[in-house]
Design a protein around this motif. Structure first.
Motif, PDB file in Angstrom:
ATOM      1  N   GLY A   1       0.816  -1.213   0.000  1.00 18.40           N
ATOM      2  CA  GLY A   1       0.000   0.000   0.000  1.00 18.40           C
ATOM      3  C   GLY A   1       0.847   1.258   0.000  1.00 18.40           C
ATOM      4  O   GLY A   1       0.530   2.231  -0.691  1.00 18.40           O
ATOM      5  N   THR A   2       1.912   1.224   0.772  1.00 12.49           N
ATOM      6  CA  THR A   2       2.776   2.404   0.847  1.00 12.49           C
ATOM      7  C   THR A   2       3.419   2.696  -0.504  1.00 12.49           C
ATOM      8  O   THR A   2       3.488   3.854  -0.948  1.00 12.49           O
ATOM      9  CB  THR A   2       3.860   2.191   1.918  1.00 12.49           C
TER      10      THR A   2
ATOM     11  N   ARG B   1       2.221   1.938  -3.413  1.00 11.38           N
ATOM     12  CA  ARG B   1       1.183   2.490  -4.285  1.00 11.38           C
ATOM     13  C   ARG B   1       0.978   3.973  -3.991  1.00 11.38           C
ATOM     14  O   ARG B   1       0.806   4.796  -4.893  1.00 11.38           O
ATOM     15  CB  ARG B   1      -0.162   1.774  -4.055  1.00 11.38           C
ATOM     16  N   ARG B   2       1.006   4.283  -2.739  1.00  8.24           N
ATOM     17  CA  ARG B   2       0.727   5.665  -2.353  1.00  8.24           C
ATOM     18  C   ARG B   2       1.876   6.591  -2.750  1.00  8.24           C
ATOM     19  O   ARG B   2       1.651   7.692  -3.252  1.00  8.24           O
ATOM     20  CB  ARG B   2       0.498   5.727  -0.839  1.00  8.24           C
TER      21      ARG B   2
END
Lengths: 346, 109
Positions: free
Chosen positions: B48-49, B51-52
């Motif tokens: 997720g990180t 992607r962010r």
């Protein structure tokens, strides 16, 4: 269940996707576009199922949401529940402020402290309400129940029921803090229902106590004045009194009949003042065809009317109140020649 | 103290740092972080990180086909990412030395 590695990955991705179901489709697709390949790397490197190594798909989705959800290109549109929570939080915060502000009014730091002190009073009231509702459900005597929980009109039962209700409610109130979640919720829900029923009961008691002087006149068939439509007042000489007002011993105006008129051509008019008669032209003793200032008026002393006849003594049962029930009046007929001037005038 | 709570605050910086010397794909970066000692870092958090950070414009990506497995999406620091790494690194050093001082005072007091 035998699955290939790819099946396992697909199932896992599917479950993660489902757990992110509240996100917009496009956002979810973007977030998960590399996940199958990524999980393939994870699966290729080591033993054990994906769930063993990564945790449940739901937990994985939660981590993903947390780490990817906040910044840059990932606007996190607030869901309905978030909005609801926000509104609730705002409302609670305002309540707390009001709580503190109102405190001094009750001589306490917070208004809620005062309310907590009032709790036993609420328990007593609740006991009374519960007894009333119970009596209302069990009573089939058809008598009005009054303000005590009478069953079959019995005061003794009422007091017993009242005592039981109040004591039971206090007992429940003292235990309610220690109740488990669901029984407590049930108690609260029951209390809410009681309050609603009580409000209904209060409103009907209030309106029946306000409406008592009128209600019987209008709706009770056993009332002798039930079919009175209008009221005609005559003085001793048999002259119709126009715009008369009538009162009971307490000075409350009496209201009888229907405050509207149909005139001769059938037109309907509302009468707006509480004076009698409503419809003077329907005078039951009026001489047909007589008009103001004619000989008929001179004879009887009132223009256009001939009066109900001599004033009967009060002991005459049949003629107690000729003005209220002219049909039962002692005067045999409202004939034009009947002498209506009493000698005791002046 | 729960290191997963601490990790939440520094995972961005950790991922940027893991990419400072060498590009890497998601699982690769996770392994680097774990090898470096952040053993509790979660797979989903790293995914997720990344992607962010990519969406924030700090990383570029390119895909490398692989013969034996699926293709791999590599992440690389771009100039903005390097600048962010430097800036965040300073913040971290300042923060860490403040915490160090604070703990030292407490111990001697």
């Amino acid at each position: 269940m035998i699955t290939t590695a790819q099946d396992e990955i697909n199932l896992y991705v599917f479950a993660v996707r489902a757990a992110l179901g509240d996100l917009p489709e496009s956002l979810r697709d973007e977030l998960l576009e590399d996940l199958p390949e990524h999980l393939a790397e994870v699966a290729a490197d080591g033993e054990g199922s994906l769930t063993d190594r990564l945790g449940s798909p739901e937990a994985y989705a939660a981590d993903l949401r947390m780490s990817a959800g906040f910044v840059g290109g990932f606007p996190d549109p607030p869901g309905r529940t978030d909005q609801f929570k926000e509104m609730r939080d705002v409302a609670l915060a305002r309540l707390r402020v009001a709580d503190v502000r109102l405190g001094p009014l009750f001589g306490a730091e917070r208004a809620s402290e005062f309310l907590v002190q009032l709790r036993p009073a609420w328990w007593v009231l609740r006991g009374y309400l519960a007894a009333m509702v119970l009596a209302w459900m069990l009573d089939d005597s058809g008598q009005p129940i009054g303000l005590l929980p009478r069953i079959g009109g019995s005061e003794a039962v009422a007091l017993l029921l009242l005592a039981a209700g109040v004591l039971g409610s206090i007992w429940l109130g003292r235990r309610s803090v220690r109740l488990a979640h669901w029984p407590q919720m049930a108690l609260y829900a029951g209390s809410v229902v009681l309050v609603l029923v009580a409000l209904g009961g209060f409103l009907s008691a209030d309106s029946s106590s306000r409406g008592a002087p009128y209600a019987d006149v209008n709706y009770d068939n056993s009332n002798p004045y039930g079919n009175v439509e209008d009221l005609f007042v005559y003085d001793e000489q048999g002259r119709l009194v126009n715009n008369a007002r009538i009162f009971d011993q307490n000075g409350s105006p009496l209201r009888l009949g229907n405050s509207y008129c149909y005139d001769e051509s059938g037109n309907y008019t509302e009468v707006e003042t509480l004076t009698y008669p409503y419809c003077a032209e329907r005078d039951p003793f009026r001489v047909p065809g007589a008009s103001a200032g004619t000989e008929a008026g001179e004879r009887s002393g009132a223009p256009g009317t001939n009066g109900p006849g001599p004033v009967p003594p009060l002991t005459d049962r049949s003629g107690v109140s000729p003005s209220v029930s002219p049909s039962a009046s002692a005067s045999p007929s409202p004939s034009a020649t009947s002498p209506s001037v009493s000698p005791s005038t002046r | 103290m729960d290191t997963t709570q601490l990790l939440k605050g520094v995972l961005d910086l950790a991922c940027l740092a893991a990419l400072r010397d060498e590009d890497g794909y998601g699982y690769d970066i996770l392994r680097r972080l774990r090898t470096a000692g952040l053993t509790e870092v979660g797979d989903a958090s790293v995914y997720g990180t990344l992607r962010r950070l990519f969406n924030a414009g700090l990383l570029t990506t390119y895909v490398v086909p692989s013969d034996e497995g699926p293709h791999r999406k590599y992440y690389a620091l771009n100039p903005a990412g390097r600048a962010e790494l430097q800036r965040s690194g300073k913040v971290w050093h300042g923060f860490a030395s403040t915490m160090d001082d604070l703990l030292r005072e407490r111990e001697t007091a």
